[in-house]
Structure formats: C-alpha cells, structure tokens
Design a protein around this motif. Structure first.
Motif, PDB file in Angstrom:
ATOM      1  N   THR A 137       6.751   3.447  -8.525  1.00  0.00           N
ATOM      2  CA  THR A 137       5.317   2.827  -8.657  1.00  0.00           C
ATOM      3  C   THR A 137       4.787   2.563  -7.363  1.00  0.00           C
ATOM      4  OG1 THR A 137       6.602   0.679  -8.539  1.00  0.00           O
ATOM      5  CG2 THR A 137       5.858   1.422 -10.718  1.00  0.00           C
ATOM      6  N   GLY A 138       5.236   3.396  -6.372  1.00  0.00           N
ATOM      7  CA  GLY A 138       4.570   3.559  -4.987  1.00  0.00           C
ATOM      8  C   GLY A 138       5.003   2.570  -3.837  1.00  0.00           C
ATOM      9  N   GLY A 139       6.273   1.996  -4.442  1.00  0.00           N
ATOM     10  CA  GLY A 139       6.619   0.785  -3.245  1.00  0.00           C
ATOM     11  C   GLY A 139       7.043   1.240  -1.656  1.00  0.00           C
ATOM     12  N   VAL A 140       7.536   2.418  -1.936  1.00  0.00           N
ATOM     13  CA  VAL A 140       8.236   3.056  -0.557  1.00  0.00           C
ATOM     14  C   VAL A 140       9.416   1.930  -0.077  1.00  0.00           C
ATOM     15  CG1 VAL A 140       7.763   4.265   1.565  1.00  0.00           C
ATOM     16  CG2 VAL A 140       5.982   4.135  -0.033  1.00  0.00           C
ATOM     17  N   PRO A 141      10.347   1.626  -1.011  1.00  0.00           N
ATOM     18  CA  PRO A 141      11.283   0.647  -0.462  1.00  0.00           C
ATOM     19  C   PRO A 141      12.185   1.254   0.601  1.00  0.00           C
ATOM     20  CG  PRO A 141      12.083   1.655  -2.494  1.00  0.00           C
ATOM     21  CD  PRO A 141      10.479   2.345  -2.039  1.00  0.00           C
ATOM     22  N   ASP A 142      12.422   0.251   1.620  1.00  0.00           N
ATOM     23  CA  ASP A 142      13.347   0.600   2.701  1.00  0.00           C
ATOM     24  C   ASP A 142      14.129  -0.616   2.835  1.00  0.00           C
ATOM     25  OD1 ASP A 142      14.518   2.084   4.750  1.00  0.00           O
ATOM     26  OD2 ASP A 142      13.092   1.870   5.991  1.00  0.00           O
ATOM     27  N   LYS A 158       2.279   1.270   3.077  1.00  0.00           N
ATOM     28  CA  LYS A 158       1.415   0.966   4.260  1.00  0.00           C
ATOM     29  C   LYS A 158       0.336   0.013   3.407  1.00  0.00           C
ATOM     30  CE  LYS A 158       0.805   1.362   7.746  1.00  0.00           C
ATOM     31  NZ  LYS A 158       1.203   0.509   8.952  1.00  0.00           N
ATOM     32  N   GLU A 159       0.001   0.303   1.964  1.00  0.00           N
ATOM     33  CA  GLU A 159      -0.927  -0.457   1.243  1.00  0.00           C
ATOM     34  C   GLU A 159      -0.118  -1.286   0.110  1.00  0.00           C
ATOM     35  OE1 GLU A 159      -3.598  -1.479   2.583  1.00  0.00           O
ATOM     36  OE2 GLU A 159      -3.802   0.092   4.149  1.00  0.00           O
ATOM     37  N   SER A 160      -0.833  -2.026  -0.750  1.00  0.00           N
ATOM     38  CA  SER A 160      -0.046  -2.562  -1.948  1.00  0.00           C
ATOM     39  C   SER A 160       0.312  -1.585  -2.962  1.00  0.00           C
ATOM     40  CB  SER A 160      -1.001  -3.690  -2.543  1.00  0.00           C
ATOM     41  OG  SER A 160      -0.362  -4.603  -3.456  1.00  0.00           O
ATOM     42  N   PRO A 161       1.397  -1.611  -3.408  1.00  0.00           N
ATOM     43  CA  PRO A 161       1.938  -0.432  -4.451  1.00  0.00           C
ATOM     44  C   PRO A 161       0.913  -0.269  -5.404  1.00  0.00           C
ATOM     45  CG  PRO A 161       4.017  -1.965  -3.786  1.00  0.00           C
ATOM     46  CD  PRO A 161       2.539  -2.490  -3.140  1.00  0.00           C
ATOM     47  N   GLU A 162       0.488   1.260  -5.177  1.00  0.00           N
ATOM     48  CA  GLU A 162      -0.535   1.653  -6.184  1.00  0.00           C
ATOM     49  C   GLU A 162      -0.229   1.565  -7.540  1.00  0.00           C
ATOM     50  OE1 GLU A 162      -3.603   5.649  -6.252  1.00  0.00           O
ATOM     51  OE2 GLU A 162      -1.791   5.546  -4.817  1.00  0.00           O
ATOM     52  N   MET A 176       4.744   7.814 -10.120  1.00  0.00           N
ATOM     53  CA  MET A 176       3.785   6.775 -10.503  1.00  0.00           C
ATOM     54  C   MET A 176       4.075   5.986 -11.752  1.00  0.00           C
ATOM     55  SD  MET A 176       2.456   6.764  -7.719  1.00  0.00           S
ATOM     56  CE  MET A 176       1.142   5.410  -8.233  1.00  0.00           C
ATOM     57  N   ALA A 177       3.485   4.724 -11.953  1.00  0.00           N
ATOM     58  CA  ALA A 177       3.800   4.193 -13.410  1.00  0.00           C
ATOM     59  C   ALA A 177       2.904   4.942 -14.329  1.00  0.00           C
ATOM     60  CB  ALA A 177       3.272   2.819 -13.160  1.00  0.00           C
ATOM     61  N   ARG A 237      -5.291  -4.999  -5.405  1.00  0.00           N
ATOM     62  CA  ARG A 237      -4.120  -6.014  -5.339  1.00  0.00           C
ATOM     63  C   ARG A 237      -3.117  -5.631  -6.144  1.00  0.00           C
ATOM     64  NH1 ARG A 237      -6.087 -11.812  -5.919  1.00  0.00           N
ATOM     65  NH2 ARG A 237      -7.081 -11.153  -4.250  1.00  0.00           N
ATOM     66  N   GLY A 238      -1.828  -5.600  -5.630  1.00  0.00           N
ATOM     67  CA  GLY A 238      -0.432  -5.580  -6.512  1.00  0.00           C
ATOM     68  C   GLY A 238       0.282  -6.420  -6.077  1.00  0.00           C
ATOM     69  N   PHE A 239       1.682  -6.105  -5.999  1.00  0.00           N
ATOM     70  CA  PHE A 239       2.580  -7.168  -5.521  1.00  0.00           C
ATOM     71  C   PHE A 239       3.658  -6.202  -4.629  1.00  0.00           C
ATOM     72  CE2 PHE A 239       4.597  -6.080  -9.523  1.00  0.00           C
ATOM     73  CZ  PHE A 239       5.820  -6.203  -9.103  1.00  0.00           C
TER      74      PHE A 239
END
Length: 207
Positions: free
Chosen positions: A76-81, A99-103, A1-2, A199-201
C-alpha cells in the motif's frame, strides 16, 4: 498498491476506489519482500545504527504473521523500515517511511464511526484508518511516534497522516493528523469523518 474492491461517490461526485488489504503474499512475493526490506535496511543505516539485519530476518521468518503485515504495509506504499529496537521486549520497530503519506491508504476517514457518518450523507470514502490498521496487523502512530520518525527525515512535506487520537478528543467528534511544513512538525485536528486525497496514515509494527 492496494486493490480496488468497490467504489463510491467522493466529495466532488467522482468515484473513490475502496482500499483493500492483501496479507497473503505468495512464497515468491515473501522472498521478494525480504530482499526489498534487506536492501532498504542497508541503504538507510542512519535509521537503525548498531542493528543487524540477520537477526531481524530471523525473527521475521519465525513469525509469518509479521511478514504478512509488512507485505500489507509495502503493497500500500508504506515503504516500511526499522527505526528502533526495544531492548525490554526484544522487539524491532518497523514504521512506514514513505516520503509522503502511503499512497494506497488515502481518502480515508479516521475511524469506522466517522466513515459511517459520511456514508449516511451519500459520500463514500475509501475506508478508515483505524479499521485498515487493524486489518493490516499494525497500529497507528502516536504523536510521539510521529515526531520520532520526523527526526530521521522530512516526511509528509506535501501530504498529511492521521495519527492515534486521544479518547477525550475523539469523544467530542474530533481526530488528529500531522504533517511537516516550514521546517516543523505540525499536529492539527479535523472531524473524524473528514477525508482528503492527500491524507492517509502511517503504521507501526513490532517484530
């Protein structure tokens, strides 16, 4: 995480940890990231039918800055693919598929100007989406990108994500975000200085 870099007062008077971006994985962390990306790629072939991981990995290994950007997305929780391939530019397109906005990128304003407006009032968000995306080496999803991602699953069913805002909206003080509710993708507006714990991005990286 960040990581927490510093803290400030949130809207409710509490403290919010600043988002810190780490783009310097160790050799071992780089290897672990490639293994994670490979496993995720193989487990979600519906997102990238016809593409081959070996070709993608070869590109990543030849462009360390892209691997560092993916490490920032992952940490940062983005789970990139990979969700697409651009034949014209010979680029694979990675997107945050959490699944949800990156935590690790939440409680942030839209941009630096919005963040500055908030801080002048003694309220301190965790950062802002445009500056964080630049620091990570990625770009914010456009509305078109966001809708393309939603065709691959239901994302942001409980959260929302800032998306790239057209200049005419931003010039008037606004910014846009999107989410998924009631079986549909919705695009809304807020002031650019707004920030919320849910809310993240989401970002996009071309490799």
């Amino acid at each position: 995480m960040a990581k927490s870099k510093s803290q400030g007062k949130g809207k409710g008077g509490g403290t919010i940890a600043k988002v810190e971006i780490n783009k310097k994985p160790s050799a071992k962390q780089g290897e672990e990231l490639l293994d994670t990306l490979k496993t995720r790629f193989e487990e979600n072939m519906d997102r990238h039918k016809g593409l081959e991981w070996e070709k993608i990995q070869a590109k990543l290994e030849s462009t360390p800055e892209k691997l560092r950007a993916l490490y920032a997305m992952e940490s940062t929780g983005g789970v990139p693919d990979v969700i697409d391939y651009d034949k014209k530019t010979d680029e694979y397109i990675f997107v945050d598929c959490s699944k949800e906005s990156p935590e690790g990128r939440r409680s942030i304003c839209y941009d630096g100007q919005g963040q500055a407006e908030r801080e002048k009032k003694g309220v301190y968000p965790a950062g802002n989406a445009t500056d964080l995306a630049e620091a990570m080496g990625i770009t914010l999803l456009t509305e078109e990108d966001y809708r393309q991602l939603q065709k691959l699953g239901d994302f942001d069913a409980k959260t929302s994500s800032w998306i790239a805002t057209p200049a005419d909206i931003r010039d008037l003080g606004g910014a846009i975000f999107a989410d998924y509710r009631f079986g549909h993708v919705f695009v809304y507006h807020n002031t650019a200085a707004s920030f919320y714990g849910a809310r993240g991005f989401r970002g996009l990286l071309r490799v």
